[in-house]
Design a protein around this motif. Sequence first.
Motif, mmCIF file in Angstrom:
data_model
loop_
_atom_site.group_PDB
_atom_site.id
_atom_site.type_symbol
_atom_site.label_atom_id
_atom_site.label_comp_id
_atom_site.label_asym_id
_atom_site.label_seq_id
_atom_site.Cartn_x
_atom_site.Cartn_y
_atom_site.Cartn_z
ATOM 1 N N VAL A 199 -16.444 -2.509 -2.797
ATOM 2 C CA VAL A 199 -17.593 -3.370 -3.090
ATOM 3 C C VAL A 199 -17.154 -4.825 -3.145
ATOM 4 O O VAL A 199 -17.848 -5.711 -2.635
ATOM 5 C CB VAL A 199 -18.236 -2.949 -4.431
ATOM 6 N N ASN A 200 -15.993 -5.053 -3.709
ATOM 7 C CA ASN A 200 -15.549 -6.444 -3.861
ATOM 8 C C ASN A 200 -15.289 -7.119 -2.519
ATOM 9 O O ASN A 200 -15.427 -8.336 -2.404
ATOM 10 C CB ASN A 200 -14.317 -6.510 -4.760
ATOM 11 N N ASP A 201 -14.938 -6.351 -1.500
ATOM 12 C CA ASP A 201 -14.812 -6.919 -0.156
ATOM 13 C C ASP A 201 -16.188 -7.242 0.415
ATOM 14 O O ASP A 201 -16.404 -8.304 1.005
ATOM 15 C CB ASP A 201 -14.098 -5.937 0.776
ATOM 16 N N LEU A 202 -17.109 -6.305 0.226
ATOM 17 C CA LEU A 202 -18.450 -6.501 0.780
ATOM 18 C C LEU A 202 -19.176 -7.660 0.117
ATOM 19 O O LEU A 202 -19.949 -8.368 0.762
ATOM 20 C CB LEU A 202 -19.281 -5.213 0.599
ATOM 21 N N LEU A 203 -18.917 -7.836 -1.166
ATOM 22 C CA LEU A 203 -19.637 -8.880 -1.899
ATOM 23 C C LEU A 203 -19.405 -10.267 -1.296
ATOM 24 O O LEU A 203 -20.275 -11.136 -1.359
ATOM 25 C CB LEU A 203 -19.215 -8.879 -3.372
ATOM 26 N N LYS A 204 -18.229 -10.449 -0.693
ATOM 27 C CA LYS A 204 -17.941 -11.757 -0.091
ATOM 28 C C LYS A 204 -18.967 -12.096 0.986
ATOM 29 O O LYS A 204 -19.309 -13.252 1.194
ATOM 30 C CB LYS A 204 -16.527 -11.740 0.509
ATOM 31 N N ARG A 205 -19.449 -11.051 1.660
ATOM 32 C CA ARG A 205 -20.425 -11.279 2.730
ATOM 33 C C ARG A 205 -21.799 -11.650 2.169
ATOM 34 O O ARG A 205 -22.632 -12.175 2.880
ATOM 35 C CB ARG A 205 -20.606 -10.014 3.564
ATOM 36 N N TYR A 206 -22.031 -11.280 0.928
ATOM 37 C CA TYR A 206 -23.388 -11.460 0.381
ATOM 38 C C TYR A 206 -23.414 -12.466 -0.762
ATOM 39 O O TYR A 206 -24.327 -12.465 -1.566
ATOM 40 C CB TYR A 206 -23.933 -10.095 -0.076
ATOM 41 N N VAL A 262 -27.150 -12.617 -10.932
ATOM 42 C CA VAL A 262 -26.388 -12.879 -9.712
ATOM 43 C C VAL A 262 -25.771 -11.587 -9.180
ATOM 44 O O VAL A 262 -25.890 -11.256 -7.991
ATOM 45 C CB VAL A 262 -25.287 -13.930 -9.997
ATOM 46 N N ARG A 263 -25.159 -10.838 -10.056
ATOM 47 C CA ARG A 263 -24.435 -9.640 -9.597
ATOM 48 C C ARG A 263 -25.394 -8.541 -9.143
ATOM 49 O O ARG A 263 -25.117 -7.813 -8.186
ATOM 50 C CB ARG A 263 -23.497 -9.149 -10.711
ATOM 51 N N VAL A 264 -26.511 -8.411 -9.825
ATOM 52 C CA VAL A 264 -27.505 -7.414 -9.406
ATOM 53 C C VAL A 264 -28.045 -7.781 -8.024
ATOM 54 O O VAL A 264 -28.183 -6.921 -7.145
ATOM 55 C CB VAL A 264 -28.646 -7.321 -10.452
ATOM 56 N N ASN A 265 -28.339 -9.038 -7.831
ATOM 57 C CA ASN A 265 -28.875 -9.472 -6.534
ATOM 58 C C ASN A 265 -27.879 -9.251 -5.410
ATOM 59 O O ASN A 265 -28.235 -8.755 -4.335
ATOM 60 C CB ASN A 265 -29.259 -10.956 -6.610
ATOM 61 N N GLU A 266 -26.652 -9.627 -5.646
ATOM 62 C CA GLU A 266 -25.666 -9.492 -4.567
ATOM 63 C C GLU A 266 -25.399 -8.024 -4.242
ATOM 64 O O GLU A 266 -25.246 -7.660 -3.071
ATOM 65 C CB GLU A 266 -24.374 -10.223 -4.958
ATOM 66 N N PHE A 267 -25.388 -7.203 -5.274
ATOM 67 C CA PHE A 267 -25.167 -5.776 -4.969
ATOM 68 C C PHE A 267 -26.408 -5.161 -4.308
ATOM 69 O O PHE A 267 -26.285 -4.308 -3.431
ATOM 70 C CB PHE A 267 -24.780 -5.003 -6.230
ATOM 71 N N ALA A 268 -27.573 -5.631 -4.722
ATOM 72 C CA ALA A 268 -28.803 -5.151 -4.064
ATOM 73 C C ALA A 268 -28.771 -5.507 -2.573
ATOM 74 O O ALA A 268 -29.233 -4.736 -1.727
ATOM 75 C CB ALA A 268 -30.027 -5.753 -4.742
ATOM 76 N N ALA A 269 -28.211 -6.658 -2.265
ATOM 77 C CA ALA A 269 -28.110 -7.056 -0.854
ATOM 78 C C ALA A 269 -27.224 -6.086 -0.083
ATOM 79 O O ALA A 269 -27.508 -5.737 1.073
ATOM 80 C CB ALA A 269 -27.572 -8.479 -0.755
ATOM 81 N N ILE A 270 -26.146 -5.643 -0.720
ATOM 82 C CA ILE A 270 -25.279 -4.657 -0.063
ATOM 83 C C ILE A 270 -26.054 -3.359 0.184
ATOM 84 O O ILE A 270 -26.004 -2.781 1.277
ATOM 85 C CB ILE A 270 -24.034 -4.373 -0.940
ATOM 86 N N LEU A 271 -26.763 -2.920 -0.833
ATOM 87 C CA LEU A 271 -27.498 -1.654 -0.689
ATOM 88 C C LEU A 271 -28.542 -1.753 0.424
ATOM 89 O O LEU A 271 -28.705 -0.832 1.228
ATOM 90 C CB LEU A 271 -28.182 -1.282 -2.011
ATOM 91 N N ARG A 272 -29.221 -2.885 0.450
ATOM 92 C CA ARG A 272 -30.303 -3.027 1.432
ATOM 93 C C ARG A 272 -29.767 -3.324 2.834
ATOM 94 O O ARG A 272 -30.107 -2.633 3.796
ATOM 95 C CB ARG A 272 -31.252 -4.149 1.009
ATOM 96 N N ASP A 273 -28.897 -4.321 2.914
ATOM 97 C CA ASP A 273 -28.534 -4.832 4.241
ATOM 98 C C ASP A 273 -27.306 -4.150 4.834
ATOM 99 O O ASP A 273 -27.175 -4.064 6.052
ATOM 100 C CB ASP A 273 -28.302 -6.348 4.165
ATOM 101 N N PHE A 274 -26.426 -3.664 4.000
ATOM 102 C CA PHE A 274 -25.239 -2.979 4.538
ATOM 103 C C PHE A 274 -25.482 -1.471 4.630
ATOM 104 O O PHE A 274 -25.087 -0.844 5.610
ATOM 105 C CB PHE A 274 -24.028 -3.263 3.652
ATOM 106 N N CYS A 275 -26.138 -0.913 3.613
ATOM 107 C CA CYS A 275 -26.357 0.537 3.611
ATOM 108 C C CYS A 275 -27.713 0.924 4.192
ATOM 109 O O CYS A 275 -27.959 2.108 4.450
ATOM 110 C CB CYS A 275 -26.258 1.085 2.188
ATOM 111 N N GLY A 276 -28.591 -0.031 4.337
ATOM 112 C CA GLY A 276 -29.894 0.279 4.921
ATOM 113 C C GLY A 276 -30.839 1.005 3.984
ATOM 114 O O GLY A 276 -31.760 1.693 4.447
ATOM 115 N N ALA A 323 -26.621 -14.197 -2.250
ATOM 116 C CA ALA A 323 -27.838 -13.500 -1.809
ATOM 117 C C ALA A 323 -28.797 -13.325 -2.979
ATOM 118 O O ALA A 323 -28.379 -13.041 -4.100
ATOM 119 C CB ALA A 323 -27.471 -12.134 -1.233
ATOM 120 N N ARG A 324 -30.053 -13.508 -2.730
ATOM 121 C CA ARG A 324 -31.092 -13.265 -3.724
ATOM 122 C C ARG A 324 -32.137 -12.343 -3.109
ATOM 123 O O ARG A 324 -32.656 -12.639 -2.023
ATOM 124 C CB ARG A 324 -31.755 -14.580 -4.182
ATOM 125 N N ILE A 325 -32.392 -11.267 -3.788
ATOM 126 C CA ILE A 325 -33.307 -10.255 -3.258
ATOM 127 C C ILE A 325 -34.558 -10.244 -4.125
ATOM 128 O O ILE A 325 -34.476 -9.991 -5.332
ATOM 129 C CB ILE A 325 -32.651 -8.852 -3.302
#
Lengths: 678, 140
Positions: free
Chosen positions: A257-264, A128-142, A267-269
């Motif tokens: 990161v903990n703020d951004l995670l709420k948005r994702y 779960v945590r890897v997926n949600e952080f991957a979503a930040i890297l992909r969708d927030f950081c591009g 998320a499953r990548i």
Amino acid sequence: MSVKEVTETSEAEIAVHWGEEEFFHPSPQFIAQANMTDPGILERFGLEHFPNCFKEYADLLTWYEYWHTTLDTSDAPCFKWFVGGRINASYNCVDRHLAKNRNKTAVHFVPEPEGEKIEHVTYQELHVRVNEFAAILRDFCGLKAGDTVTLHMPMVAELPITMLACARLGVIHSQVFGGFSGKACADRIIDSGSNVLVTMDAYYRSGQLIDHKEKADVAVAEAAKEKQKVDRVLVWQRYPGRYSSQTPMVEGRDFFVNDLLKRYYGARIEPVSMPAEAPLFLMYTSGTTGKPKGAQHSTGGYLAYVTGTSKYIQDIHPEDVYWCLADIGWITGHSYIVYGPLALGASSVVYEGVPTHPDAGRPWRIAQDLGVNIFHTAPTSIRALRKQGPDEPRKYDYHFKHMTTVGEPIEPEVWKWYYHTVGKGEAAVCDTWWQTENGGFLCSTLPAIQPMKPGSAGPGVPGIHPIVYDDDGNVVPPGTGKAGNICIRNPWPGSFQTIWRDRDRYVSQYYEKYCKDPKSKRWQDWPYMTGDAAVTAADGYVRILGRIDDVINVSGHRLGTKEIESAAMTVAEVAEAAVVPVKHELKGKEPDLYIALRPGCAPSDELAGRIRDAVVSEIGAIARPRKVWIVSDMPKTRSGKIMRRVLSAISNNADVGDVMTLANPEIVADITRMVQGK
Amino acid sequence: MDMIVEHVDVWAAPIKDEPGGLANILSGLKNAGADLDFIIARRAPEQPGKGVVFVTPLRGDTEVSAAATLGFNVTSSLKSLRVEGNNKPGVAAMLTEKLAAARINLHSVSAAVIGARFILYIGFDSAADAEKAAKLLEKT
């Protein structure tokens, strides 16, 4: 001095190393449960079965597509493994364990403060945590496959989560050791070309909560000076929801990161199917001098190698609780805290702090509490724990079946304490030797098959074929007691692919010296030079003596330059000493000794003689300098470092190169006149 | 004045305030091959029974890795400069006056003379102060 005089001095006297020790054998209990008990593995991984033997390691992984070429040598010495194969490292370390072991602990995070609860991250939670952080890297950081991202993180559970999130996307991560300064981090950001930095606000070290975020600010500012812009700084919080740094967040650049995670949330990548030879990560390594170099490690070959060696050398089973006390900021942590153990579905311990905090019993309490049964650490830790708490392990109820040492040779007496006291005489010990560039172990015993010998790293591990050469490329046979430059005859899947953006340096530093044909596409013509000096016993066990740069080879004897310099410094008048090798027809090399005197002391032949005598008296006749040159000053960098390269060039009548960056370039001409008479 | 001014990373570790507390740490660094230019150790009055040691430099991964295991970390509170030059009477006063005139507050100063040379380590409260001081001293 006669040649006879030279050869009569023993290796032990000169290299200050220990003699051969008795063998220790693994217990029947260990052998009975070991992953590898078939001595046939050595034959299966023999050169006659190279390179296909490594399929045995690759088959431990789950592939999207199998490879069509095991080893591609067309761009030698940049070797490509498992070409045509497609794989994802994150999938192999996380997803594939869910079906059977969803609720098994993947990472035990042990905070340094003993009052804080240990965090047990299950494979499901890791997923779960890897997926949600991957979503930040992909969708927030591009970020996308092939991009680089720099991590500057301490030893926390969020570090493997971040690495695996990068791997999930095919993003190349470059983790910088958390203890390094912001400037050191900046150097690595610049070289890797990262636009995103992932960091943490604070972490514990020796009982103090250290402000880490401030290093990010320095890193970003320093990188900007070199035109490397960092757009996003992602800040994990040591205590989620609470900011533990005094350093202000920069609006528009820094994000919790903990703020951004709420948005994702949720998320499953989908893991990105990556070519086997795609880079997985960069690991910067620095010698004592020079620009840090980014060792570029592949996805398929690296993961196969660390998984195979984790299984057969470290004997990791999925049900084991494994603790490697290294920092994930080093290659040991990448290979043997994160990728190897997690690929095998084991539980891996991540400890935040210093092993001896608050006392030398801490590691053994952790081992007792978590049921750790495989332990892995460096001789530095072992020495510190032995010194500060020699009897502490006996106080705790833990039992290791296997222990590893890594990082440097371990003295036999320290090894024996590790075996008898830490291992309680029950654990098989693997004394491993390898380097950042290698991805995984090069030399070690196979724990259930080959006996242990204190002070020796053991023979090459399966598929690794070491060879020792002298400076002229002649093979130094095992059992002669002579030392030389240890090389590996064959490529292997875990080895780095190149130096990031610097192929020429890769070739020149690691392959050029013993390459038989620079245009060759045959792997046999490209032995890998490790840069270490070693001696191989008749039984094939290797003793590592140290870096080649730190020794001078005189008639096959390794003279430590620091030891000669230290001997010269015992003469009261000597302020500074520098030793360089000079070519000699018979002996190969002999030392030239440069001396700068203390103020008020005058040079004389009598003084030079006393210095020479001091070296012979302290070390032996083999170390007698060819010449003692008493100079008015040493050539130095602006930071005061003696430039031995310049002195070596003068002694060998070679080109001294550009000396204008020295603090005292004028001294070069003076010394040249003295030594060369011109 | 011909001086070498450079930024340095100072590493700090806690030590026990007991016989051998410092020796344990330094022997660990020695075993890792560290060749230190600068060591300061003192008691930590705010933490009875403890002290702190500051060292520089640590070169290369092996030394840094070993040092971290022993509890060292780059000091976040110290942005340090190493200043080396020819010694002469009053040089420390002259340099610190220059920094004072620029309104730079100093966190710590340590200096020694070896032969004809002086070596001065100056700690600052911020990277900006260290940078400003370096520029000033380089012009001296």
